[in-house]
Design a protein around this motif. Structure first.
Motif, PDB file in Angstrom:
ATOM      1  N   PHE A  95      43.159  35.508 -24.433  1.00  0.00           N
ATOM      2  CA  PHE A  95      43.789  34.245 -24.859  1.00  0.00           C
ATOM      3  C   PHE A  95      44.766  34.478 -26.004  1.00  0.00           C
ATOM      4  O   PHE A  95      45.581  33.603 -26.303  1.00  0.00           O
ATOM      5  CB  PHE A  95      42.718  33.240 -25.288  1.00  0.00           C
ATOM      6  CG  PHE A  95      41.757  32.920 -24.187  1.00  0.00           C
ATOM      7  CD1 PHE A  95      42.207  32.334 -23.017  1.00  0.00           C
ATOM      8  CD2 PHE A  95      40.407  33.222 -24.301  1.00  0.00           C
ATOM      9  CE1 PHE A  95      41.337  32.056 -21.977  1.00  0.00           C
ATOM     10  CE2 PHE A  95      39.527  32.950 -23.274  1.00  0.00           C
ATOM     11  CZ  PHE A  95      39.992  32.371 -22.107  1.00  0.00           C
TER      12      PHE A  95
ATOM     13  N   ILE B  74      40.252  26.019 -29.107  1.00  0.00           N
ATOM     14  CA  ILE B  74      38.898  26.550 -28.987  1.00  0.00           C
ATOM     15  C   ILE B  74      38.925  27.938 -28.346  1.00  0.00           C
ATOM     16  O   ILE B  74      38.282  28.873 -28.820  1.00  0.00           O
ATOM     17  CB  ILE B  74      38.013  25.593 -28.168  1.00  0.00           C
ATOM     18  CG1 ILE B  74      37.842  24.267 -28.918  1.00  0.00           C
ATOM     19  CG2 ILE B  74      36.656  26.231 -27.884  1.00  0.00           C
ATOM     20  CD1 ILE B  74      37.066  23.209 -28.142  1.00  0.00           C
ATOM     21  N   LEU B  75      39.694  28.090 -27.264  1.00  0.00           N
ATOM     22  CA  LEU B  75      39.703  29.368 -26.545  1.00  0.00           C
ATOM     23  C   LEU B  75      40.268  30.490 -27.404  1.00  0.00           C
ATOM     24  O   LEU B  75      39.776  31.614 -27.387  1.00  0.00           O
ATOM     25  CB  LEU B  75      40.515  29.237 -25.242  1.00  0.00           C
ATOM     26  CG  LEU B  75      39.938  28.280 -24.191  1.00  0.00           C
ATOM     27  CD1 LEU B  75      40.914  28.118 -23.025  1.00  0.00           C
ATOM     28  CD2 LEU B  75      38.589  28.765 -23.672  1.00  0.00           C
TER      29      LEU B  75
ATOM     30  N   HIS C 158      43.907  21.032 -27.595  1.00  0.00           N
ATOM     31  CA  HIS C 158      42.562  21.070 -28.164  1.00  0.00           C
ATOM     32  C   HIS C 158      41.749  22.213 -27.560  1.00  0.00           C
ATOM     33  O   HIS C 158      41.104  22.979 -28.281  1.00  0.00           O
ATOM     34  CB  HIS C 158      41.867  19.723 -27.942  1.00  0.00           C
ATOM     35  CG  HIS C 158      40.512  19.675 -28.571  1.00  0.00           C
ATOM     36  ND1 HIS C 158      40.329  19.484 -29.914  1.00  0.00           N
ATOM     37  CD2 HIS C 158      39.276  19.836 -28.041  1.00  0.00           C
ATOM     38  CE1 HIS C 158      39.037  19.527 -30.190  1.00  0.00           C
ATOM     39  NE2 HIS C 158      38.378  19.731 -29.074  1.00  0.00           N
ATOM     40  N   LEU C 159      41.784  22.341 -26.235  1.00  0.00           N
ATOM     41  CA  LEU C 159      40.989  23.397 -25.596  1.00  0.00           C
ATOM     42  C   LEU C 159      41.569  24.778 -25.898  1.00  0.00           C
ATOM     43  O   LEU C 159      40.823  25.745 -26.063  1.00  0.00           O
ATOM     44  CB  LEU C 159      40.899  23.141 -24.086  1.00  0.00           C
ATOM     45  CG  LEU C 159      40.083  21.892 -23.729  1.00  0.00           C
ATOM     46  CD1 LEU C 159      40.188  21.581 -22.243  1.00  0.00           C
ATOM     47  CD2 LEU C 159      38.610  22.059 -24.114  1.00  0.00           C
TER      48      LEU C 159
ATOM     49  N   ALA D 122      44.889  17.251 -24.798  1.00  0.00           N
ATOM     50  CA  ALA D 122      43.669  17.896 -24.284  1.00  0.00           C
ATOM     51  C   ALA D 122      43.874  19.403 -24.163  1.00  0.00           C
ATOM     52  O   ALA D 122      42.989  20.194 -24.521  1.00  0.00           O
ATOM     53  CB  ALA D 122      43.279  17.301 -22.930  1.00  0.00           C
ATOM     54  N   ILE D 123      45.038  19.804 -23.679  1.00  0.00           N
ATOM     55  CA  ILE D 123      45.290  21.241 -23.483  1.00  0.00           C
ATOM     56  C   ILE D 123      45.385  21.944 -24.843  1.00  0.00           C
ATOM     57  O   ILE D 123      44.852  23.045 -25.028  1.00  0.00           O
ATOM     58  CB  ILE D 123      46.572  21.450 -22.632  1.00  0.00           C
ATOM     59  CG1 ILE D 123      46.355  20.946 -21.196  1.00  0.00           C
ATOM     60  CG2 ILE D 123      47.010  22.916 -22.653  1.00  0.00           C
ATOM     61  CD1 ILE D 123      45.405  21.774 -20.349  1.00  0.00           C
TER      62      ILE D 123
ATOM     63  N   LEU E 282      37.214  24.686 -16.933  1.00  0.00           N
ATOM     64  CA  LEU E 282      37.805  25.941 -17.398  1.00  0.00           C
ATOM     65  C   LEU E 282      37.755  27.035 -16.332  1.00  0.00           C
ATOM     66  O   LEU E 282      38.257  28.132 -16.539  1.00  0.00           O
ATOM     67  CB  LEU E 282      37.126  26.393 -18.696  1.00  0.00           C
ATOM     68  CG  LEU E 282      37.248  25.388 -19.866  1.00  0.00           C
ATOM     69  CD1 LEU E 282      36.430  25.847 -21.069  1.00  0.00           C
ATOM     70  CD2 LEU E 282      38.701  25.194 -20.267  1.00  0.00           C
ATOM     71  N   ASN E 283      37.155  26.713 -15.181  1.00  0.00           N
ATOM     72  CA  ASN E 283      37.224  27.586 -14.013  1.00  0.00           C
ATOM     73  C   ASN E 283      37.936  26.889 -12.859  1.00  0.00           C
ATOM     74  O   ASN E 283      37.742  27.263 -11.694  1.00  0.00           O
ATOM     75  CB  ASN E 283      35.814  27.991 -13.558  1.00  0.00           C
ATOM     76  CG  ASN E 283      35.241  29.118 -14.384  1.00  0.00           C
ATOM     77  OD1 ASN E 283      35.826  30.204 -14.445  1.00  0.00           O
ATOM     78  ND2 ASN E 283      34.107  28.872 -15.026  1.00  0.00           N
TER      79      ASN E 283
ATOM     80  N   ILE F 182      45.875  22.197 -10.324  1.00  0.00           N
ATOM     81  CA  ILE F 182      46.550  22.645 -11.540  1.00  0.00           C
ATOM     82  C   ILE F 182      48.016  22.215 -11.469  1.00  0.00           C
ATOM     83  O   ILE F 182      48.594  21.774 -12.472  1.00  0.00           O
ATOM     84  CB  ILE F 182      46.384  24.173 -11.734  1.00  0.00           C
ATOM     85  CG1 ILE F 182      44.898  24.505 -11.964  1.00  0.00           C
ATOM     86  CG2 ILE F 182      47.228  24.669 -12.909  1.00  0.00           C
ATOM     87  CD1 ILE F 182      44.589  25.986 -12.162  1.00  0.00           C
TER      88      ILE F 182
ATOM     89  N   VAL G  92      44.456  27.590 -19.583  1.00  0.00           N
ATOM     90  CA  VAL G  92      43.221  26.855 -19.900  1.00  0.00           C
ATOM     91  C   VAL G  92      42.375  26.637 -18.647  1.00  0.00           C
ATOM     92  O   VAL G  92      41.159  26.842 -18.672  1.00  0.00           O
ATOM     93  CB  VAL G  92      43.557  25.513 -20.589  1.00  0.00           C
ATOM     94  CG1 VAL G  92      42.336  24.616 -20.670  1.00  0.00           C
ATOM     95  CG2 VAL G  92      44.153  25.778 -21.972  1.00  0.00           C
ATOM     96  N   LEU G  93      43.019  26.252 -17.553  1.00  0.00           N
ATOM     97  CA  LEU G  93      42.256  25.921 -16.347  1.00  0.00           C
ATOM     98  C   LEU G  93      41.862  27.172 -15.550  1.00  0.00           C
ATOM     99  O   LEU G  93      41.192  27.072 -14.531  1.00  0.00           O
ATOM    100  CB  LEU G  93      43.039  24.921 -15.484  1.00  0.00           C
ATOM    101  CG  LEU G  93      43.342  23.582 -16.197  1.00  0.00           C
ATOM    102  CD1 LEU G  93      44.239  22.690 -15.335  1.00  0.00           C
ATOM    103  CD2 LEU G  93      42.062  22.840 -16.542  1.00  0.00           C
ATOM    104  N   ASN G  94      42.317  28.327 -16.017  1.00  0.00           N
ATOM    105  CA  ASN G  94      41.845  29.600 -15.463  1.00  0.00           C
ATOM    106  C   ASN G  94      41.115  30.411 -16.525  1.00  0.00           C
ATOM    107  O   ASN G  94      41.014  31.640 -16.412  1.00  0.00           O
ATOM    108  CB  ASN G  94      43.027  30.429 -14.936  1.00  0.00           C
ATOM    109  CG  ASN G  94      43.474  29.976 -13.556  1.00  0.00           C
ATOM    110  OD1 ASN G  94      42.695  30.010 -12.609  1.00  0.00           O
ATOM    111  ND2 ASN G  94      44.719  29.548 -13.448  1.00  0.00           N
ATOM    112  N   ALA G  95      40.594  29.733 -17.538  1.00  0.00           N
ATOM    113  CA  ALA G  95      40.012  30.451 -18.675  1.00  0.00           C
ATOM    114  C   ALA G  95      38.914  31.430 -18.244  1.00  0.00           C
ATOM    115  O   ALA G  95      38.871  32.573 -18.703  1.00  0.00           O
ATOM    116  CB  ALA G  95      39.462  29.458 -19.697  1.00  0.00           C
ATOM    117  N   GLY G  96      38.028  30.994 -17.370  1.00  0.00           N
ATOM    118  CA  GLY G  96      36.919  31.839 -16.947  1.00  0.00           C
ATOM    119  C   GLY G  96      37.419  33.131 -16.313  1.00  0.00           C
ATOM    120  O   GLY G  96      36.909  34.217 -16.572  1.00  0.00           O
ATOM    121  N   ARG G  97      38.439  33.009 -15.493  1.00  0.00           N
ATOM    122  CA  ARG G  97      38.992  34.165 -14.798  1.00  0.00           C
ATOM    123  C   ARG G  97      39.762  35.090 -15.737  1.00  0.00           C
ATOM    124  O   ARG G  97      39.769  36.305 -15.560  1.00  0.00           O
ATOM    125  CB  ARG G  97      39.950  33.627 -13.754  1.00  0.00           C
ATOM    126  CG  ARG G  97      39.961  34.367 -12.463  1.00  0.00           C
ATOM    127  CD  ARG G  97      40.793  33.502 -11.561  1.00  0.00           C
ATOM    128  NE  ARG G  97      40.929  34.020 -10.235  1.00  0.00           N
ATOM    129  CZ  ARG G  97      41.672  33.426  -9.311  1.00  0.00           C
ATOM    130  NH1 ARG G  97      42.321  32.299  -9.625  1.00  0.00           N
ATOM    131  NH2 ARG G  97      41.776  33.932  -8.118  1.00  0.00           N
TER     132      ARG G  97
END
Lengths: 283, 283
Positions: B204, B243-244, B239-240, B236-237, A119-120, B141, B118-123
Motif C-alpha cells: 500500500f 487505514i491500509l 478513510h480506508l 470513504a476511499i 476489501l476483497n 469496481i 482499496v477494493l483489491n486490498a486483500g489481493r
C-alpha cells in the motif's frame, strides 16, 4: 415476519430464543407478540449462533465448531437469569449479557465479514475461488476490522456496556479450547482451524453484506450518530457495500426508529431494555 | 520543493510545464517562484502524463501508449493559448483546458487507482501477483469508479467547468486511436491493450495511494466540502486508504488552505486562476 407467523402457536409462559437476535431482534419480536396479544411470552437472544456451521443441503448441516462463553440476554433483562438457568441444561457454557443492546452489538459477523467482502471486492468478482478467512484476511484488513471494532466498543461504552468484549477477546473466549490462537484479529483468523473451510462468496448478493449490513452495521452507525461517537470506518464500509451490491442497505435496515426508540435519551433506552416497560419511557 | 530548487536556474520569460500538475501544482509552483523573485516565469500544467509508461531502470523508460487530446492550462489561463502554440510543435495533439482547476481535477489517476487499490486490498497484500487493470478491474469496481467520477464532475460543474470530460470519455479521446474500446469504465480497462501490462503493486506504500490521495482525492474532497457537494465515495476511499497505509494522507495533502485559497468565494477563485492576480481577490 417470523414473529407474526409464530404468534398463533405460542403458549403463555413459553420462552422464545432468537439465535442470534442481531441488533434489536428480540425487541422487535416482543413488540410484535404484544400487538398480537401474546405479551406473556419471554423473548431472549444470543450474540451469535452457537455453532460454526454451513448448510450443506436442505436437510444436512455441517457443524465444525461450537462456541463456549456465548452470551445471552432476555428482553427485558430482568428475565435473563431465568432463561439462562433453563437453557443451561442443553447449553451449559452460555453466559449472561447485560441486556439485548449488548447482545445486539456483539455479533462479530458485521464487523468481520463486511470489510473482508469490501476489501476483497475484486477477488470476489474474479474468476477464482479463495478461502474467505485463510486467504482473504490480511494484516491490513485485520487492522481495519480492529478499528471498526473500536468504533463499536466506543458505542458500547457510551451505553454503559463496559464489559463488552473486543472481537479478538470474544473469539479467544469462544474458540481457544478448540485451537483458536494468534495475538490479533488477523492471526486469530488465519490460524484458527475452525475458519479454514470457508470459501469466499462469489457474489455481493450474499448475507455477509445483505444481512450483516442492515441488521448489524446500520444499527451501529445509527446508534453512533445518536450518541455522537463518530464511526467513520463503519460508514465507509456501508457506503461502499451499497455501491457493490447496487442496493440501499440503509433503507432495508432495522433502525432505532423502526423499534420506536429513536427519541429516547440513553437512560430511557437502558430502562426500556431492562424493564421492557413502555410506561417508564413514554413522556 | 522542486520549485524552490528550480528557481535559480530559470530565466525571465521562460515557460515551465508541469506534466502533470496534479491539483494546484502550477499555482503552488508559481507562488513559490514569485517569492523567489522569479515572477516573470510562465507556469502551465497538463491534466495527466502524455505517455503511458513505466520506469524500467534509472535510465530506461518503457513507453507503451501516447495520449491524444490531452488538455493543458497555464496559470494564469490568459497564457494558455500562447503556451499551447509553442508546445504544439513537439506535441501536436495537446488541447486547451479552461483553467488549472480543470487540469487539476482531470487527472484520472486518483479516481481510478485508489478504488482499485482499496477494493483489491486483500489481493495486494496476498502472495500472488495480478494484473492491476486486466484482473483487478471488475464490473462493481468500475461502477464505484463511475460514482466517484460523478462526484468529481459535480464539483467541476459547481466551478463552471461544464466541458470537463468523464473519465470514460477522456479515456476514449486519449486511446481510441490505439485500440481503446468498451462502453463503460470496466470494459475500457479490461479491453484496452495499453493497460494489459500493469502488474498490481504488492504494497500500500505506493504512489497509487501515497501520491494520488494527497494530491488528487483530498483536494477534491476539500473542494467538494467548500462547494457543499457531498462526495461520500471519495471520503470513504480516503478513510480506508488511511487505514491500509497506516498514514494520515489528509495531513500530507495539498489543500486550498496551503494555496491560500480557502477563504475565497467561487468567483474569486475563478478570477484568480484566470488572471493570476492576487489584487482582485484580496478583500
Amino acid at each position: 415476519d417470523y414473529a407474526r407467523r409464530c404468534a398463533p402457536y405460542l403458549v403463555s409462559g413459553q420462552v422464545v430464543v432468537l439465535h442470534p437476535g442481531n441488533f434489536g431482534g428480540s425487541i422487535q419480536f416482543k413488540q410484535i407478540l404484544e400487538k398480537e396479544g401474546k405479551g406473556n411470552i419471554t423473548v431472549a437472544e444470543t450474540e451469535c449462533l452457537i455453532y460454526s456451521c454451513r448448510k450443506k443441503n436442505p436437510v444436512k448441516i455441517w457443524i465444525r465448531g461450537y462456541k463456549r462463553s456465548l452470551r445471552l440476554a432476555a428482553f427485558p433483562s430482568v428475565e435473563t437469569r431465568r432463561v439462562l438457568e433453563f437453557l443451561r441444561h442443553a447449553y451449559p457454557y452460555l453466559e449472561p449479557a447485560a441486556n439485548v443492546l449488548e447482545t445486539g452489538l456483539s455479533n462479530p459477523n458485521p464487523i468481520v465479514h463486511t470489510p473482508l467482502m469490501v476489501l476483497n471486492a475484486g477477488r470476489i468478482e474474479g474468476d477464482e475461488d479463495f478461502l474467505f478467512y485463510w486467504e482473504g484476511m490480511t494484516p491490513a484488513i485485520g487492522r481495519t476490522i480492529e478499528i471498526m471494532d473500536e468504533e463499536r466498543l466506543a458505542v458500547g461504552r457510551a451505553l454503559g456496556l463496559d464489559d463488552m468484549r473486543s472481537i479478538y477477546r470474544q473469539d479467544r473466549d469462544w474458540f481457544a479450547y478448540q485451537g483458536g490462537t494468534g495475538s490479533n484479529i488477523y492471526e486469530a483468523h488465519v490460524r484458527n482451524p475452525i475458519y479454514q473451510w470457508s470459501v469466499a462468496p462469489a457474489t455481493f448478493d450474499h448475507r455477509y453484506l445483505t444481512e450483516d449490513i442492515p441488521f448489524g452495521l446500520v444499527p451501529l452507525e445509527d446508534l453512533a450518530e445518536k450518541l455522537r461517537h463518530p464511526a467513520p470506518t463503519v460508514r465507509a464500509i456501508i457506503h461502499l457495500a451499497n455501491i457493490l451490491t447496487g442496493k440501499d442497505l440503509r433503507r432495508e435496515a432495522r433502525t432505532l426508529a423502526d423499534l420506536g426508540l429513536d427519541n429516547l435519551a440513553v437512560h430511557q433506552l437502558l430502562d426500556y431494555v431492562d424493564s421492557g416497560s413502555r410506561q417508564l419511557v413514554e413522556v
